[in-house]
Write a protein that holds these residues in place. Structure first.
Motif, PDB file in Angstrom:
ATOM      1  N   ARG A 113       8.407  -3.104  -4.576  1.00 24.93           N
ATOM      2  CA  ARG A 113       7.688  -3.877  -5.311  1.00 24.93           C
ATOM      3  C   ARG A 113       8.662  -5.499  -5.951  1.00 24.93           C
ATOM      4  O   ARG A 113       9.671  -4.839  -7.113  1.00 24.93           O
ATOM      5  N   LEU A 165     -10.717   8.163 -14.476  1.00 26.78           N
ATOM      6  CA  LEU A 165      -9.262   5.915 -14.426  1.00 26.78           C
ATOM      7  C   LEU A 165      -8.676   6.019 -12.562  1.00 26.78           C
ATOM      8  O   LEU A 165      -8.270   5.634 -12.212  1.00 26.78           O
ATOM      9  N   ASP A 202     -14.809  -1.328 -14.312  1.00 28.72           N
ATOM     10  CA  ASP A 202     -14.747  -0.695 -13.503  1.00 28.72           C
ATOM     11  C   ASP A 202     -15.297   1.193 -13.491  1.00 28.72           C
ATOM     12  O   ASP A 202     -15.201   1.646 -12.605  1.00 28.72           O
ATOM     13  N   VAL A 203     -14.541   1.121 -14.466  1.00 28.98           N
ATOM     14  CA  VAL A 203     -14.778   3.200 -14.723  1.00 28.98           C
ATOM     15  C   VAL A 203     -15.626   2.947 -15.915  1.00 28.98           C
ATOM     16  O   VAL A 203     -15.788   1.945 -16.954  1.00 28.98           O
ATOM     17  N   GLN A 242       0.529  -1.111  -0.099  1.00 30.98           N
ATOM     18  CA  GLN A 242       0.363  -0.128   0.241  1.00 30.98           C
ATOM     19  C   GLN A 242       0.587   0.955  -0.205  1.00 30.98           C
ATOM     20  O   GLN A 242       0.487   1.980  -0.384  1.00 30.98           O
ATOM     21  N   PRO A 288      -5.201   0.779  -4.931  1.00 26.02           N
ATOM     22  CA  PRO A 288      -4.689   1.448  -3.707  1.00 26.02           C
ATOM     23  C   PRO A 288      -4.632   1.036  -3.050  1.00 26.02           C
ATOM     24  O   PRO A 288      -3.917   0.895  -1.981  1.00 26.02           O
ATOM     25  N   VAL A 309     -10.354   5.428  -9.290  1.00 31.39           N
ATOM     26  CA  VAL A 309     -10.807   4.075  -8.954  1.00 31.39           C
ATOM     27  C   VAL A 309      -9.294   2.655  -8.888  1.00 31.39           C
ATOM     28  O   VAL A 309      -9.281   2.706  -7.969  1.00 31.39           O
ATOM     29  N   ARG A 310      -8.154   3.856  -9.929  1.00 31.69           N
ATOM     30  CA  ARG A 310      -6.982   2.533  -9.693  1.00 31.69           C
ATOM     31  C   ARG A 310      -5.606   2.645  -9.288  1.00 31.69           C
ATOM     32  O   ARG A 310      -5.507   2.132  -9.519  1.00 31.69           O
ATOM     33  N   ARG A 329      -0.626   2.789  -9.957  1.00 27.15           N
ATOM     34  CA  ARG A 329       0.734   2.364  -9.646  1.00 27.15           C
ATOM     35  C   ARG A 329       0.024   0.935  -9.900  1.00 27.15           C
ATOM     36  O   ARG A 329       1.023  -0.186 -10.135  1.00 27.15           O
TER      37      ARG A 329
END
Lengths: 350, 446
Positions: A116, B414, A201-202, A110, B308, B417-418, B421
């Protein structure tokens, strides 16, 4: 063992049964195209390992064996401790906590400031086993034995503090280690991009006039980065409604020639020029550097053309240049364009 | 940087079209004697034509008045290039890498020069490259396709076998899931080649996957997924939804009328229309039918989209509707005011393009663009838009709506929501800022 005739018979029977249902999809006679795979062939190629460990070959290896193989075959790219980012993204960097192993979610994912790593992301141990076995080492894929893969995986997991250094990883205990994978609960498939019937989702706006927009430019490429992708002027067609922006440094501009006027080394060689001329310095005749310095500029093209075709003497010394009447027009043009292009770029992109 | 304005356009006149000014003056003053005639004859095969040509006036185009040498000479023979090549004047229209993007050229990308291309097909030699462990030259006589897993009979096909089977040819786009990945957080690259150039389209020819699965007698009750596997060193694997596989996937050997290029999977690759490029496994050697996904490296470590909340979306596959203006676009310059034909590409992994709109004021007002036909499902659609540039700043955008009713989102929608990263599946509306100086730059708004 495998029996060709009986298998073919079985295939024919299956097909004839299936034919009633899918007759329209399989034209008659297609059942003779392709042949059954043998057991040896299947085991040679069917090497995939699934998250439920279907396909995992038996074997075992420990952390110390893994370290030895790692240093010999893996460390050059990944670093001694799997933390290098010189060639690939790091496999392990120490951003995994005991709590992550407990919950199966890596909390540091997060945090945008945390890099990563493979062990932070991968939920399934099978992924690592499968990938190492099929694709590693980088320059010699499929050269590792199953035991070596178990050992390497034990070493990697120990680097990530997921297992102790006395672990002997094997097909018998791999599911127990899977239960300690720090991000094992971090993957989700409940999104709209997997199934053909998935819900987005969008979704964008369809407003057409006087829409509310923020016209503040929040990001653009800084000037110093404009040439990071080379000279953009050379990345647009020479005939275009739009010029490409000249993003080469000025020094480069001094020597850059347009693409079609690139130094025709092969042309000079094929045409016999390099028998007497070299790129820099006098040979039998003057160097191309001296010729280009003296005759830079398009206004000299016609003169140079006739000198090359007719030959001559007296300009650079007493040794005559032989006539070169056999040069085809394109080659001659390329050579002359190149010879006169040295300082003739200004305004080329305008 | 701008040179003198020239009436004929922005291009410098080719120097080889001129006679040396000194020689022209000399001849005008003194006429032609043997020495001067020899100079001319030596330089040009048709020197006599130049002699009788009218004197060049300022309003004359020397490329017309001085008839070009290609109009006055014998051309080259047939089969000089047995496999044809682009004109040498196109030698700068090439795939290019983004410097510093990757540390090794075997696991890297070469981007398609979208700013220079026309229509809806990408020339095979300019199709973008994305390899994970280098590309290979495979002898087609030694290549095999195996089908196994939940089937009645595991099968092996040679290339001859596959070429005997009934074929289909279809035009489809191929976009890497990481296309536009560098632009999630901020502007990172200057031109459309680097921002959107992991996008190409070809006519692919091959055998429907459904036919091969029927032939092997797949288990209709249990089969839900396919594993596709390459024959290269990486033997890359991806899980394909069976619904995609049975819908319109094919095992392709043909690309734009010839065999696949080696960089694109010669002699065999999987084609999964509408799905991200990584699933179109190149150098395809095996299809396995199964009842669970495989969580292969490129669907468990890479090609997973970070959200996120720290979770990853796995098996993100479908390329949602997206469009981009390819010209004028970043890194270019408008040389004068007046008419321009704004042109670009639109596509959707969920169907066909139903509408493309263009805005020249950063999304405040939108007008419908012309679609060049044919408009095909899961293919690139070329759009055009008439525009007169009045010399003022403009913000060019395009947005597409597809046959599923989905409209391409703004970047802010975009990101809301996302986050920034998730690397993959960035299909946000692109903005090109045209400055008062005519320079076009990649920008993000808001």
């Amino acid at each position: 063992m495998f029996n060709w005739a009986s298998t073919l018979t079985a295939v024919a029977m299956v097909l004839s049964i299936a034919a009633g249902a899918v007759a329209s999809e399989l034209p008659a006679g297609i059942e003779t195209i392709g042949r059954p795979a043998t057991d040896n062939e299947l085991s040679a190629w069917d090497i995939d390992v699934r998250p439920d460990f279907l396909g995992l070959p038996p074997g075992s290896g420990d952390v110390w064996q893994g370290e030895e193989i790692w240093l010999e075959k893996c460390a050059a790219c990944h670093g001694d401790f799997g933390d290098s980012n010189e060639v690939f993204a790091p496999i392990v960097l120490g951003n995994i906590t005991d709590e992550d192993i407990e919950t199966g979610r890596v909390a540091a994912l997060q945090d945008p400031a945390v890099a990563r790593t493979t062990l932070m992301k991968v939920a399934t141990l099978s992924t690592l086993w499968d990938y190492i076995y099929r694709a590693m080492p980088w320059n010699a894929p499929k050269s590792l034995t199953p035991d070596e893969v178990y050992a390497l995986l034990a070493y990697i997991l120990n680097l990530g503090y997921i297992v102790d250094e006395d672990l002997v990883l094997s097909d018998a205990n791999i599911d127990e280690v899977q239960a300690r994978m720090p991000n094992r609960n971090g993957m989700r498939q409940d999104h709209g991009l997997w199934s053909l019937r998935g819900e987005p989702d969008v979704n964008g706006d369809t407003c057409e006039t006087d829409c509310e927009v923020d016209l503040t430019v929040s990001s653009s490429l800084p000037d110093y980065a404009m040439n990071a992708h080379g000279n953009l002027a050379e990345q647009v067609r020479s005939v275009s409604p739009y010029a490409g922006l000249w993003t080469a440094p000025e020094e480069a501009a001094q020597v850059a020639a347009p693409p079609v006027a690139a130094a025709p080394e092969t042309l000079l060689g094929q045409s016999g020029c390099t028998g007497c001329h070299q790129m820099a310095g006098q040979l039998v005749g003057p160097g191309f550097d001296a010729i280009r310095a003296r005759y830079a500029g398009a206004e000299n093209a016609a003169y140079l053309e006739q000198k090359i075709v007719n030959g001559g003497a007296g300009v650079w010394g007493g040794i005559p240049m032989p006539p070169m009447p056999g040069l085809d027009s394109d080659t001659l043009q390329s050579i002359v364009t190149w010879l006169t292009a040295a300082t003739d770029h200004s305004g080329e992109e305008s | 940087m701008a040179g003198e304005q020239q009436e004929q356009g922005q291009l410098r006149l080719a120097p080889e079209s001129f006679l040396a000014p000194d020689l022209v003056n000399d001849i005008q003053r003194n006429g032609v004697d043997d020495a001067r005639r020899k100079l001319l004859r030596g330089a040009f095969a048709a020197a006599s034509a130049a002699l009788i040509a009218p004197t060049l006036r300022a309003s004359d185009d020397p490329d017309i008045v001085n008839v070009p040498e290609w109009s006055r000479s014998l051309g080259k023979p047939v089969a000089a290039n047995p496999y044809g090549l682009p004109s040498p004047y196109e030698s700068n229209i090439v795939r290019r890498q983004s410097p510093g993007l990757t540390q090794t050229d075997q696991a890297s990308v070469a981007f398609t020069p979208l700013q220079n291309l026309f229509g809806m097909i990408t020339p095979s030699g300019l199709h973008f490259e994305r390899h994970h462990q280098g590309w290979v030259d495979i002898d087609p006589r030694r290549h095999r396709l195996m089908i196994n897993g939940l089937v009645e009979t595991p099968l092996v096909f040679t290339m001859e076998d596959l070429l005997r089977l009934p074929s289909v040819s279809r035009i489809h786009f191929l976009e890497c899931g990481a296309n536009t990945a560098l632009e999630w957080g901020n502007v990172a690259v200057p031109t459309v080649q680097y921002s959107h150039g992991m996008l190409s389209a070809s006519e692919f020819t091959g055998v429907p996957v459904s036919l091969l699965l029927e032939r092997a007698g797949y288990d209709r009750k249990r089969a839900r997924y396919l594993l596709a596997e390459g024959a290269d060193g990486s033997s890359m694997t991806r899980t394909i939804n069976l619904e995609n596989a049975l819908d319109d996937a094919m095992v392709a050997y043909g690309q734009n009328g010839e065999m696949l290029r080696p960089e694109n999977g010669y002699p065999l690759r999987l084609v999964v229309p509408g799905v991200q490029g990584v699933s179109w496994v190149k150098w395809l050697r095996r299809l396995e039918v199964g009842d669970q996904p495989w969580a292969a490296k490129d669907e468990a470590s890479h090609y997973v989209d970070l959200m996120p909340d720290g979770s990853h979306r796995q098996y993100t596959s479908i390329q949602e509707a997206k469009s981009v203006i390819t010209a004028p676009s970043g890194g270019q310059k408008l040389l004068k005011q007046g008419y321009y034909c704004i042109t670009g590409l639109a596509w959707s992994g969920r169907g066909s393009v139903s509408r493309v709109e263009v805005s020249v004021d950063g999304g405040r007002n939108w007008q419908v663009a012309r679609l060049e036909g044919p408009v095909l499902p899961k293919a690139l659609t070329r759009f055009n838009f008439d525009w007169t540039w009045n010399g003022e700043e403009a913000m060019l955008q395009s947005r597409v709506t597809d046959t599923s009713g989905y409209t391409q989102p703004a970047r802010a929608q975009l990101v809301a929501v996302r986050g920034t990263r998730s690397i993959y599946h960035n299909n946000a509306i692109q903005t090109w800022r045209v400055g008062a100086d005519g320079e076009v730059h990649n920008v993000q708004l808001g």
